[in-house]
Design an enzyme around this catalytic site. Sequence first.
Site, mmCIF file in Angstrom:
data_model
loop_
_atom_site.group_PDB
_atom_site.id
_atom_site.type_symbol
_atom_site.label_atom_id
_atom_site.label_comp_id
_atom_site.label_asym_id
_atom_site.label_seq_id
_atom_site.Cartn_x
_atom_site.Cartn_y
_atom_site.Cartn_z
ATOM 1 N N CYS A 32 0.017 11.473 58.105
ATOM 2 C CA CYS A 32 0.100 10.755 59.377
ATOM 3 C C CYS A 32 -1.305 10.738 59.957
ATOM 4 C CB CYS A 32 1.059 11.490 60.311
ATOM 5 S SG CYS A 32 1.155 10.780 61.968
ATOM 6 N N HIS A 66 2.324 4.120 57.730
ATOM 7 C CA HIS A 66 3.414 3.129 57.717
ATOM 8 C C HIS A 66 2.924 1.767 57.182
ATOM 9 C CE1 HIS A 66 5.505 5.909 60.421
ATOM 10 N NE2 HIS A 66 6.587 5.155 60.363
ATOM 11 N N ASP A 91 5.187 13.440 58.290
ATOM 12 C CA ASP A 91 4.844 12.226 59.057
ATOM 13 C C ASP A 91 5.752 12.158 60.283
ATOM 14 O OD1 ASP A 91 3.545 9.719 59.648
ATOM 15 O OD2 ASP A 91 5.341 8.701 58.959
ATOM 16 N N SER A 92 5.372 11.307 61.225
ATOM 17 C CA SER A 92 6.215 11.101 62.402
ATOM 18 C C SER A 92 7.539 10.429 62.013
ATOM 19 C CB SER A 92 5.476 10.222 63.410
ATOM 20 O OG SER A 92 5.207 8.966 62.807
ATOM 21 N N CYS A 119 -2.856 3.823 59.007
ATOM 22 C CA CYS A 119 -1.573 4.399 59.415
ATOM 23 C C CYS A 119 -0.698 4.359 58.164
ATOM 24 C CB CYS A 119 -0.949 3.552 60.527
ATOM 25 S SG CYS A 119 0.784 3.932 60.853
ATOM 26 N N GLU A 149 10.240 1.563 61.695
ATOM 27 C CA GLU A 149 11.262 2.622 61.833
ATOM 28 C C GLU A 149 12.640 2.018 62.086
ATOM 29 O OE1 GLU A 149 11.066 6.251 61.842
ATOM 30 O OE2 GLU A 149 9.216 5.786 60.766
#
Length: 270
Positions: free
Chosen positions: A70, A196, A7-8, A194, A162
């Site tokens: 992601c 997240h 993932d990012s 997403c 994040e």
Amino acid sequence: MAVGIFDSGLGGLTVYDAVSKRMPDLPLVYFGDSAHAPYGVRDADDIYNLTTAAVERLWDAGCDLVILACNTASAAALRRMQESWIPTDKRVLGVFVPLIEALTERQWGDNSPPKEVAVKSVALFATPATVSSRAFQRELAFRAIGVDVEAQACGGVVDAIEDGDMILADALVRSHVDALKRKLPKPDAAILGCTHYPMMEKEFQDALGADVKVFSQANLVAESLENYLERRPEMIGAGTESQFLTTGDPAKVSRGATQFLKRQVTFQKA
Ligand code: DGL
């Protein structure tokens, strides 16, 4: 060898968590590209270059199979990677298809023509890059007809998560849900597009109301991975070492991950 999860940043941990609960003996190498997050505001070339570099690092860590946990990378880079970049002895799987199969009531790999499904209107919450790729609508159109999709690009939510700023993330989720509801007041279902966003699932559900069914990917991807590995056990390989890699600050990323997974997690520099 092991299975790679990319993932990012921290979002793929929602998928990692579900996979490790479902298959506790499966060695997993997690790669979070936190130095370059968020991906959702980058262009497709940039996302392709970052994603292929990360996946190469996972090949080097002994993974033959990598899950792009992601949506942004799955939407903006996966097709191009599959067309010309992935070696024949490796596999890269995205996170869109299991979700769309669940939404359209299909079994894995059912490639029959698109048909009418129970869900008629869907709210899609995703990053700006995922929304502008229209990858979700494209995959849905292969499987279902007559589904109205209203997409909401949720700028800022990934950055707030994040940074560990959950108060800001909460406020942004509520304002994005309000914006969506102005366009589509009563969706049948909502997609957290997403990885997240499951960290904010309760906030999405509260803002949407109890009568909207919220689909999130982690369990669906874990189920589909287990199914894949039953058919392709050779893709697991023989390795046993699980690890967490980041391009960001390992101490900061470890703190965020430990908080989310509710157990000590130690990231190493990728
Ligand atoms: N978790 C990523 C996704 O599923 C977030 C992308 C980003 O870094 O903006 O889209």
